[in-house]
Structures are given as structure tokens and as C-alpha cells.
Design a protein around this motif. Structure first.
Motif, PDB file in Angstrom:
ATOM      1  N   ARG A 115      15.628  30.580  42.009  1.00  0.00           N
ATOM      2  CA  ARG A 115      14.728  30.404  43.151  1.00  0.00           C
ATOM      3  C   ARG A 115      14.074  31.705  43.594  1.00  0.00           C
ATOM      4  O   ARG A 115      13.244  31.714  44.504  1.00  0.00           O
ATOM      5  CB  ARG A 115      15.493  29.814  44.342  1.00  0.00           C
ATOM      6  CG  ARG A 115      16.717  30.632  44.772  1.00  0.00           C
ATOM      7  CD  ARG A 115      17.113  30.363  46.213  1.00  0.00           C
ATOM      8  NE  ARG A 115      16.152  30.899  47.135  1.00  0.00           N
ATOM      9  CZ  ARG A 115      16.095  32.184  47.493  1.00  0.00           C
ATOM     10  NH1 ARG A 115      16.936  33.067  46.996  1.00  0.00           N
ATOM     11  NH2 ARG A 115      15.186  32.600  48.360  1.00  0.00           N
TER      12      ARG A 115
ATOM     13  N   ARG B 252      10.852  36.882  36.698  1.00  0.00           N
ATOM     14  CA  ARG B 252      11.832  37.456  37.612  1.00  0.00           C
ATOM     15  C   ARG B 252      12.104  38.900  37.208  1.00  0.00           C
ATOM     16  O   ARG B 252      11.960  39.264  36.038  1.00  0.00           O
ATOM     17  CB  ARG B 252      13.139  36.661  37.588  1.00  0.00           C
ATOM     18  CG  ARG B 252      13.124  35.404  38.435  1.00  0.00           C
ATOM     19  CD  ARG B 252      14.358  34.561  38.187  1.00  0.00           C
ATOM     20  NE  ARG B 252      14.285  33.853  36.916  1.00  0.00           N
ATOM     21  CZ  ARG B 252      15.322  33.290  36.316  1.00  0.00           C
ATOM     22  NH1 ARG B 252      16.526  33.372  36.858  1.00  0.00           N
ATOM     23  NH2 ARG B 252      15.178  32.647  35.179  1.00  0.00           N
TER      24      ARG B 252
ATOM     25  N   ASP C 260      12.976  36.387  50.476  1.00  0.00           N
ATOM     26  CA  ASP C 260      13.902  37.099  49.590  1.00  0.00           C
ATOM     27  C   ASP C 260      14.105  38.536  50.057  1.00  0.00           C
ATOM     28  O   ASP C 260      15.223  39.068  50.001  1.00  0.00           O
ATOM     29  CB  ASP C 260      13.368  37.099  48.154  1.00  0.00           C
ATOM     30  CG  ASP C 260      13.447  35.719  47.512  1.00  0.00           C
ATOM     31  OD1 ASP C 260      14.383  34.971  47.824  1.00  0.00           O
ATOM     32  OD2 ASP C 260      12.558  35.407  46.700  1.00  0.00           O
TER      33      ASP C 260
ATOM     34  N   LYS D 249      11.678  34.553  44.262  1.00  0.00           N
ATOM     35  CA  LYS D 249      10.225  34.732  44.171  1.00  0.00           C
ATOM     36  C   LYS D 249       9.788  36.149  44.544  1.00  0.00           C
ATOM     37  O   LYS D 249       8.643  36.523  44.316  1.00  0.00           O
ATOM     38  CB  LYS D 249       9.506  33.738  45.089  1.00  0.00           C
ATOM     39  CG  LYS D 249       9.848  32.275  44.827  1.00  0.00           C
ATOM     40  CD  LYS D 249       9.344  31.819  43.467  1.00  0.00           C
ATOM     41  CE  LYS D 249       9.617  30.330  43.274  1.00  0.00           C
ATOM     42  NZ  LYS D 249       9.240  29.884  41.906  1.00  0.00           N
TER      43      LYS D 249
ATOM     44  N   THR E 288      18.540  34.767  40.138  1.00  0.00           N
ATOM     45  CA  THR E 288      18.604  33.416  40.686  1.00  0.00           C
ATOM     46  C   THR E 288      17.291  32.680  40.414  1.00  0.00           C
ATOM     47  O   THR E 288      16.207  33.252  40.584  1.00  0.00           O
ATOM     48  CB  THR E 288      18.875  33.443  42.198  1.00  0.00           C
ATOM     49  OG1 THR E 288      17.873  34.252  42.833  1.00  0.00           O
ATOM     50  CG2 THR E 288      20.239  34.042  42.486  1.00  0.00           C
TER      51      THR E 288
END
Length: 263
Positions: free
Chosen positions: A56, A139, A63, A58, A54
Motif C-alpha cells: 500500500r 516502491r 505515509d 505510495k 508494503t
């Protein structure tokens, strides 16, 4: 790539946990489910590893808290975030820190009373997160969890984070995962280039947006493409048929209905 690895991780972890869904069932559950439908236990595993893909994501405390919720952890997840943050900030061998973080997570979760399966899943997820942070990736990529069934001792007993022989088995699993991921990335890059080369041949006005959807995930349904682009269902189906005919996409299910397409 991240979506494909996430599904592989969920499928192998579901098998290890003796859940029903296999790879194809996980893909169907994700792509054919009604919006807002409740997730099965295997579906939550899929969602857990799809977090890595995703935009977003982090890997921060929020998360990690959401990851804990997907796994059914009811306690405070701040301790897990502290462990992951500490190992991600430590200098030294990135693989060593990833495995050390997994073992620390396993000890913490075990002391907190979490089920053994949940402890293992969170530890594998955390290992890939720490590895990505230590290597400076934007990521993470699910690398270790898809090899969960391969980490065994000389007698064939499956090893878990916290077992004496697990770090060596996990290092071997990472080596195999890296080799396989490289081959998969080369193949996906080739398929993506072939798909992009077809854009001038596509007459549909929203063909570029459909191509972007195919490049962004490992499976797209005509219905989802129609919703995302404003095309009619019929136009979307015709576009996917055209892409298959031109060799830019594949139909993944072999079904006549509820078809799913990907690279």
C-alpha cells in the motif's frame, strides 16, 4: 529484496545511534514478537524502512506522516511531504534531487527542533523515496541508509545531511549500494527460481502458500506460516525441514528452537 535492505538499513542506523539491537536481534524482534507488542527504538527504525516494502506504500502525505510518527516527530509533517513532493516532481538528475531533498529535509527538521539523529534518519529515508519516484519505481528500496557509517570525511568524521562534504560522500555510497544491490538481486533471483522449481516435489496441500510467504519476506517462522495457511505447527515445521533438505530454503538462526527460515 526490500525486506532484506530494510533490515540492513535499520541495523546500520541503530549502530550509528548506539542502540542495542543488531541485525539478528532486529529480525527476531520482528518475527518472534507477539502481535501488537510495543516496538523498541531500533524496532521502529526497522518498521520505518519496511514501509518501502508494503504493497500500500505510495510515499504520499499519509505515509510520510506515519514515518514521522515512527521517528517520534511531534510537529506537523506537511512540510516534509511538500519537500519530498517538490523534489520528486523536479526534472534533472535523479540522484541530485534525492540528495537535495535529504538536505532540505535536514534543514527543515533541524529548524523544527528535531534531534540530530532523527533529522538524519528522516533525510536518508526521504532520499531513497525521492530517488524511487524520480526513477519511476513502484516502491523505494533502502539503499543509502545501510551505508550510513561509510559517509565520512578525510579525517574519518561521519558526515550527516547538511554537512559540506555529505553530497559527495553520499554519491559514493549510492554507487557502492547499487553494485551490492545488483549482486544481491541476482542471488535472490537464483534462490527464488530454485525454490519455485521444488513445488512439484512438495506434497503438502498448502505448500504453494508457504513458498509465497518465503518469496515475500526475508524470514518466516513455522508458527507464522501455520497461522497464515491454516496448517498445524507440526506440519509447517515438517515442510520447512523438507525445503531445507531439498535446498530450497535455509534455516537462518542456527537455533534448535524459535527457528526462522528464508531464501
Amino acid at each position: 529484496m526490500r525486506a532484506r535492505q530494510a533490515r540492513a538499513a535499520a541495523a546500520h542506523c541503530a549502530q550509528a545511534a548506539r542502540l542495542r539491537e543488531d541485525d539478528a536481534a532486529l529480525r527476531d524482534a520482528l518475527l518472534l514478537a507477539a502481535p501488537g507488542a510495543a516496538l523498541s527504538p531500533a524496532g521502529r527504525l526497522h518498521a520505518l524502512f519496511r514501509l518501502f516494502g508494503t504493497p500500500r506504500f505510495k510515499g504520499d502525505a499519509g505515509d510520510i506522516q506515519f514515518a514521522g510518527e515512527l521517528l517520534g516527530l511531534t510537529g506537523d509533517t506537511a512540510g516534509y511531504a511538500e519537500i519530498i513532493g517538490a523534489h520528486a516532481a523536479t526534472t534533472g538528475d535523479p540522484l541530485g534531487q534525492a540528495l537535495a531533498a535529504a538536505q532540505a529535509i535536514a534543514r527543515w527538521a533541524g529548524a523544527d527542533g528535531a534531534r540530530a539523529e532523527t533529522v538524519e534518519l528522516l533525510a536518508l529515508w526521504a532520499a531513497d523515496l525521492v530517488l524511487a519516484k524520480r526513477l519511476g519505481w513502484d516502491r523505494p528500496l533502502a539503499l543509502l541508509a545501510p551505508r550510513v557509517g561509510e559517509m565520512r570525511d578525510a579525517t574519518g568524521r561521519r558526515l550527516r545531511p547538511g554537512d559540506a562534504g555529505w553530497p559527495s560522500a553520499a554519491l559514493r555510497a549510492y554507487a557502492r549500494a547499487a553494485a551490492d544491490a545488483h549482486l544481491a538481486a541476482v542471488d535472490l533471483a537464483r534462490r527464488a527460481s530454485a525454490l519455485l522449481a521444488l513445488l512439484p516435489k512438495l506434497r503438502a496441500k498448502r505448500a504453494g502458500r508457504v513458498v509465497a510467504l518465503l518469496l515475500a519476506d526475508d524470514g518466516v517462522t513455522p508458527a507464522a506460516a501455520a497461522r497464515a495457511t491454516g496448517m498445524s505447527d507440526r506440519a509447517a515445521r515438517r515442510l520447512f525441514d523438507r525445503l531445507v533438505d531439498l535446498g530450497g530454503a535455509r534455516e537462518l538462526t542456527g537455533r534448535e528452537t524459535f527457528r526462522i527460515y528464508g531464501l
